[in-house]
Scaffold this motif. Sequence first.
Motif, PDB file in Angstrom:
ATOM      1  N   PHE A 233       0.734 -15.301   2.983  1.00 29.47           N
ATOM      2  CA  PHE A 233       1.101 -14.191   2.161  1.00 29.47           C
ATOM      3  C   PHE A 233       0.104 -12.782   2.324  1.00 29.47           C
ATOM      4  CE2 PHE A 233      -2.021 -16.745  -0.183  1.00 29.47           C
ATOM      5  CZ  PHE A 233      -2.813 -15.612  -0.927  1.00 29.47           C
ATOM      6  N   GLU A 234       0.852 -11.822   1.893  1.00 30.78           N
ATOM      7  CA  GLU A 234      -0.129 -10.652   1.621  1.00 30.78           C
ATOM      8  C   GLU A 234      -0.362 -10.393   0.326  1.00 30.78           C
ATOM      9  OE1 GLU A 234       1.212  -7.014   4.320  1.00 30.78           O
ATOM     10  OE2 GLU A 234       2.982  -8.342   4.002  1.00 30.78           O
ATOM     11  N   PRO A 235      -1.459 -10.497  -0.176  1.00 29.42           N
ATOM     12  CA  PRO A 235      -1.742 -10.365  -1.957  1.00 29.42           C
ATOM     13  C   PRO A 235      -1.149  -8.935  -2.088  1.00 29.42           C
ATOM     14  CG  PRO A 235      -3.848 -10.908  -0.640  1.00 29.42           C
ATOM     15  CD  PRO A 235      -2.883 -10.794   0.530  1.00 29.42           C
ATOM     16  N   VAL A 236      -1.050  -7.903  -1.607  1.00 26.93           N
ATOM     17  CA  VAL A 236      -0.221  -6.717  -1.732  1.00 26.93           C
ATOM     18  C   VAL A 236       0.687  -6.425  -0.710  1.00 26.93           C
ATOM     19  CG1 VAL A 236      -0.493  -4.011  -1.971  1.00 26.93           C
ATOM     20  CG2 VAL A 236      -2.150  -5.645  -3.087  1.00 26.93           C
ATOM     21  N   LEU A 237       1.643  -6.359  -0.474  1.00 29.52           N
ATOM     22  CA  LEU A 237       2.510  -6.397   0.625  1.00 29.52           C
ATOM     23  C   LEU A 237       2.228  -4.779   1.446  1.00 29.52           C
ATOM     24  CD1 LEU A 237       3.792  -8.653  -0.989  1.00 29.52           C
ATOM     25  CD2 LEU A 237       5.650  -8.527   0.478  1.00 29.52           C
ATOM     26  N   GLY A 238       1.889  -4.810   2.463  1.00 26.05           N
ATOM     27  CA  GLY A 238       1.576  -3.290   3.122  1.00 26.05           C
ATOM     28  C   GLY A 238       2.777  -2.586   3.745  1.00 26.05           C
ATOM     29  N   ALA A 239       3.055  -3.392   4.877  1.00 27.09           N
ATOM     30  CA  ALA A 239       4.289  -2.501   5.608  1.00 27.09           C
ATOM     31  C   ALA A 239       5.497  -2.657   4.700  1.00 27.09           C
ATOM     32  CB  ALA A 239       4.594  -3.576   6.617  1.00 27.09           C
ATOM     33  N   ALA A 240       5.630  -3.241   3.709  1.00 31.96           N
ATOM     34  CA  ALA A 240       7.091  -3.185   3.007  1.00 31.96           C
ATOM     35  C   ALA A 240       6.978  -2.139   2.047  1.00 31.96           C
ATOM     36  CB  ALA A 240       7.139  -4.444   2.097  1.00 31.96           C
ATOM     37  N   GLY A 241       5.747  -1.391   1.717  1.00 36.44           N
ATOM     38  CA  GLY A 241       5.521  -0.238   0.935  1.00 36.44           C
ATOM     39  C   GLY A 241       4.527  -0.345  -0.074  1.00 36.44           C
ATOM     40  N   VAL A 242       3.486  -1.093   0.335  1.00 32.89           N
ATOM     41  CA  VAL A 242       2.595  -1.271  -0.906  1.00 32.89           C
ATOM     42  C   VAL A 242       3.209  -1.876  -1.787  1.00 32.89           C
ATOM     43  CG1 VAL A 242       0.459  -0.387  -1.977  1.00 32.89           C
ATOM     44  CG2 VAL A 242       1.159   0.826   0.257  1.00 32.89           C
ATOM     45  N   ILE A 243       3.420  -3.183  -2.106  1.00 28.71           N
ATOM     46  CA  ILE A 243       4.226  -3.517  -3.099  1.00 28.71           C
ATOM     47  C   ILE A 243       3.041  -4.240  -4.051  1.00 28.71           C
ATOM     48  CG2 ILE A 243       5.699  -5.395  -4.111  1.00 28.71           C
ATOM     49  CD1 ILE A 243       7.420  -4.824  -1.655  1.00 28.71           C
ATOM     50  N   VAL A 244       2.692  -3.928  -5.085  1.00 25.71           N
ATOM     51  CA  VAL A 244       1.510  -4.751  -5.858  1.00 25.71           C
ATOM     52  C   VAL A 244       2.171  -5.584  -6.807  1.00 25.71           C
ATOM     53  CG1 VAL A 244      -0.295  -3.923  -7.534  1.00 25.71           C
ATOM     54  CG2 VAL A 244       0.217  -2.566  -5.658  1.00 25.71           C
ATOM     55  N   ASP A 378       9.312   5.974  -6.792  1.00 27.25           N
ATOM     56  CA  ASP A 378       8.498   4.991  -7.218  1.00 27.25           C
ATOM     57  C   ASP A 378       6.898   5.333  -6.628  1.00 27.25           C
ATOM     58  OD1 ASP A 378       7.228   2.863  -8.950  1.00 27.25           O
ATOM     59  OD2 ASP A 378       7.532   1.159  -7.331  1.00 27.25           O
ATOM     60  N   VAL A 379       5.828   5.363  -7.068  1.00 28.80           N
ATOM     61  CA  VAL A 379       4.607   5.385  -6.847  1.00 28.80           C
ATOM     62  C   VAL A 379       3.689   4.238  -7.275  1.00 28.80           C
ATOM     63  CG1 VAL A 379       2.352   6.602  -6.908  1.00 28.80           C
ATOM     64  CG2 VAL A 379       4.563   7.687  -6.860  1.00 28.80           C
ATOM     65  N   ARG A 380       3.098   3.558  -6.304  1.00 30.48           N
ATOM     66  CA  ARG A 380       2.451   2.039  -6.587  1.00 30.48           C
ATOM     67  C   ARG A 380       0.942   1.976  -5.458  1.00 30.48           C
ATOM     68  NH1 ARG A 380       7.646   0.972  -4.650  1.00 30.48           N
ATOM     69  NH2 ARG A 380       7.679   0.648  -2.508  1.00 30.48           N
ATOM     70  N   GLY A 381       0.179   1.463  -6.284  1.00 27.56           N
ATOM     71  CA  GLY A 381      -0.956   1.272  -5.134  1.00 27.56           C
ATOM     72  C   GLY A 381      -1.996   0.496  -5.937  1.00 27.56           C
ATOM     73  N   GLY A 383      -6.627   0.911  -5.420  1.00 29.26           N
ATOM     74  CA  GLY A 383      -7.675   1.359  -4.695  1.00 29.26           C
ATOM     75  C   GLY A 383      -7.256   2.386  -4.261  1.00 29.26           C
ATOM     76  N   LEU A 384      -7.601   2.486  -2.616  1.00 25.60           N
ATOM     77  CA  LEU A 384      -7.232   3.586  -1.645  1.00 25.60           C
ATOM     78  C   LEU A 384      -6.053   3.257  -1.008  1.00 25.60           C
ATOM     79  CD1 LEU A 384     -10.515   5.414  -0.887  1.00 25.60           C
ATOM     80  CD2 LEU A 384      -8.839   5.985  -2.383  1.00 25.60           C
ATOM     81  N   LEU A 385      -5.084   2.588  -1.249  1.00 25.78           N
ATOM     82  CA  LEU A 385      -3.931   2.256  -0.603  1.00 25.78           C
ATOM     83  C   LEU A 385      -2.569   2.444  -1.531  1.00 25.78           C
ATOM     84  CD1 LEU A 385      -2.606   1.110   1.664  1.00 25.78           C
ATOM     85  CD2 LEU A 385      -2.712  -1.278   0.465  1.00 25.78           C
ATOM     86  N   TYR A 386      -1.818   3.617  -1.376  1.00 30.06           N
ATOM     87  CA  TYR A 386      -0.412   3.807  -2.226  1.00 30.06           C
ATOM     88  C   TYR A 386       0.601   3.856  -1.363  1.00 30.06           C
ATOM     89  CZ  TYR A 386      -2.560   4.077  -6.699  1.00 30.06           C
ATOM     90  OH  TYR A 386      -3.367   3.840  -7.830  1.00 30.06           O
ATOM     91  N   GLY A 387       1.831   3.596  -1.831  1.00 27.30           N
ATOM     92  CA  GLY A 387       3.168   3.873  -1.313  1.00 27.30           C
ATOM     93  C   GLY A 387       3.753   4.898  -2.130  1.00 27.30           C
ATOM     94  N   LEU A 388       4.450   5.727  -1.684  1.00 30.33           N
ATOM     95  CA  LEU A 388       5.538   6.567  -2.279  1.00 30.33           C
ATOM     96  C   LEU A 388       6.860   6.090  -1.675  1.00 30.33           C
ATOM     97  CD1 LEU A 388       2.484   7.935  -2.527  1.00 30.33           C
ATOM     98  CD2 LEU A 388       3.720   9.936  -2.449  1.00 30.33           C
ATOM     99  N   GLU A 389       7.658   5.839  -2.602  1.00 25.04           N
ATOM    100  CA  GLU A 389       9.254   5.549  -2.146  1.00 25.04           C
ATOM    101  C   GLU A 389      10.193   6.723  -2.446  1.00 25.04           C
ATOM    102  OE1 GLU A 389      12.248   1.751  -2.469  1.00 25.04           O
ATOM    103  OE2 GLU A 389      10.149   1.498  -3.113  1.00 25.04           O
ATOM    104  N   PHE A 390      10.687   7.323  -1.619  1.00 28.90           N
ATOM    105  CA  PHE A 390      11.605   8.331  -1.841  1.00 28.90           C
ATOM    106  C   PHE A 390      13.094   7.901  -2.108  1.00 28.90           C
ATOM    107  CE2 PHE A 390       8.094  10.340  -0.289  1.00 28.90           C
ATOM    108  CZ  PHE A 390       8.084  11.529  -0.834  1.00 28.90           C
ATOM    109  N   VAL A 391      13.865   8.370  -2.998  1.00 30.40           N
ATOM    110  CA  VAL A 391      15.451   8.117  -3.341  1.00 30.40           C
ATOM    111  C   VAL A 391      15.847   9.189  -3.194  1.00 30.40           C
ATOM    112  CG1 VAL A 391      14.405   5.783  -4.486  1.00 30.40           C
ATOM    113  CG2 VAL A 391      14.802   8.031  -5.780  1.00 30.40           C
ATOM    114  N   THR A 392      17.430   8.951  -3.100  1.00 33.43           N
ATOM    115  CA  THR A 392      18.545  10.280  -3.398  1.00 33.43           C
ATOM    116  C   THR A 392      18.438  10.522  -4.805  1.00 33.43           C
ATOM    117  OG1 THR A 392      20.232   8.709  -3.548  1.00 33.43           O
ATOM    118  CG2 THR A 392      19.918   9.554  -1.279  1.00 33.43           C
TER     119      THR A 392
END
Length: 454
Positions: A233-244, A378-381, A383-392
């Motif tokens: 597992f990834e503790p925080v899923l990175g390529a999927a969009g920084v899923i915490v 959505d904004v999630r992250g 430390g210095l790892l964050y994902g920004l999810e854009f929607v219509t």
Amino acid sequence: MTEAESPDRAALRGSSHTEWGAGVIRRHHQRKQLDREAQHLAPGASEEAAIGRRVFAEGRGPVLTDLDGNQYLDFAAGTLTQSLGHTHPEVVEALTTQARRLWNVHDSATPDRAELLDLLARLLPGHLDTYALFSTGAEVVEAALRVVQATAPPGRNRIGALRHGFHGKTMGARMLVQWDVGHQAFAGNSILGYSPYCYRCPLDMEFPSCGVRCASLVRKHIADKPNVSALVFEPVLGAAGVIVPPPGYWEQISDACRSQGVLLVADEVLTGGGRTGAFLASERLGIEPDVAALSKGTANGFPFAVLAGRSAVLHDPAAARPGAYASTYASNPLGIAAARATLEVIERDQLVERVRVLGELLDARLNALHARFENLGDVRGLGLLYGLEFVTDRSSRRPAPEIARAVYATALDLGLRVALGGHILRLAPPFTIDEALLDEGVKLLEKAIEQVVA
């Protein structure tokens, strides 16, 4: 380190810092270079390279300079790899000194290797006291899978993984998440559990009223199965969009795996080395893995990887047969030199603690953007790892990759580089960035979003 000595400030010395955001980009030399290489270069580049069409010529600290002299704040930190920023002087010195001495003697011992192993022992959790050295993230994940397969008791022939996980592009890594290529299906022997993707909950539930149902299903289908040997597992899923994960997710799963004898294999290729505000993301989330794989930032972007594990696991005779932890570039002296220099700076300058402080600032700045822009779903992250999810729009939550691509390209023109993947932008500034440049990068991002969605 004083401000005068800061890699951030050194990178900006003599540059026109105030011109960032003007949107005036020179591209003449880059276009010629890209047209030239297109005659022979295979297609299939990353989305960000294909859309950005930049030729980066130099990097110092958090700043990149392209072939035409344009400068960019690099909030993607290479490939989310440059923990200390580009061409950190101590890493450069370590590499050049080693390059004059010795490059490759297979996996034979060299003078710096013992020093690096002692350093890893200081930085990693105490129970992870045994290490094997490799060259890439995918390679170290494959090594972890070999350990699992070699040590699994009879009957435990299945491996657990999480939906949306990413562990590399090699065969074993692809089989974990059942990633087919072309008409070839390689599902392998993995069992997939639900990842903690609260924003797009596959169970149509809401946290915390859900009771973290996704975790209980992972327990049921993976931890409680007598034929499962490990959960990768990834503790925080990175390529999927920084899923915490939400509180309670890993507590449920790790306790169940431990009680049922299922090995916990943490893929910390992206998060290992301090990126989330702890040396391992597992530590910050309360997980005690039996094996952990580290790579990207461990040697500040130089190809290097570490497989860390419990002594009882990595010393198991079935896993430690001759050649088990060897490969062409495993333990190569250049990688060891780069990793040792990188980790010594991280330890000496207490950069993991700094990541926590900067991460809180980044979290506040990005959540202000979330409050302002409807298309930023959505904004999630951490430390210095964050994902920004854009929607219509926020009601449908329909992914909007066209908006993400436009924001990425606009930000690049304004002087900010981030990481693009589908409808998600990822941010991973170097640990050494100062607060003023962190703020400036967020302002450039805000300006880019504003220009795209206005």
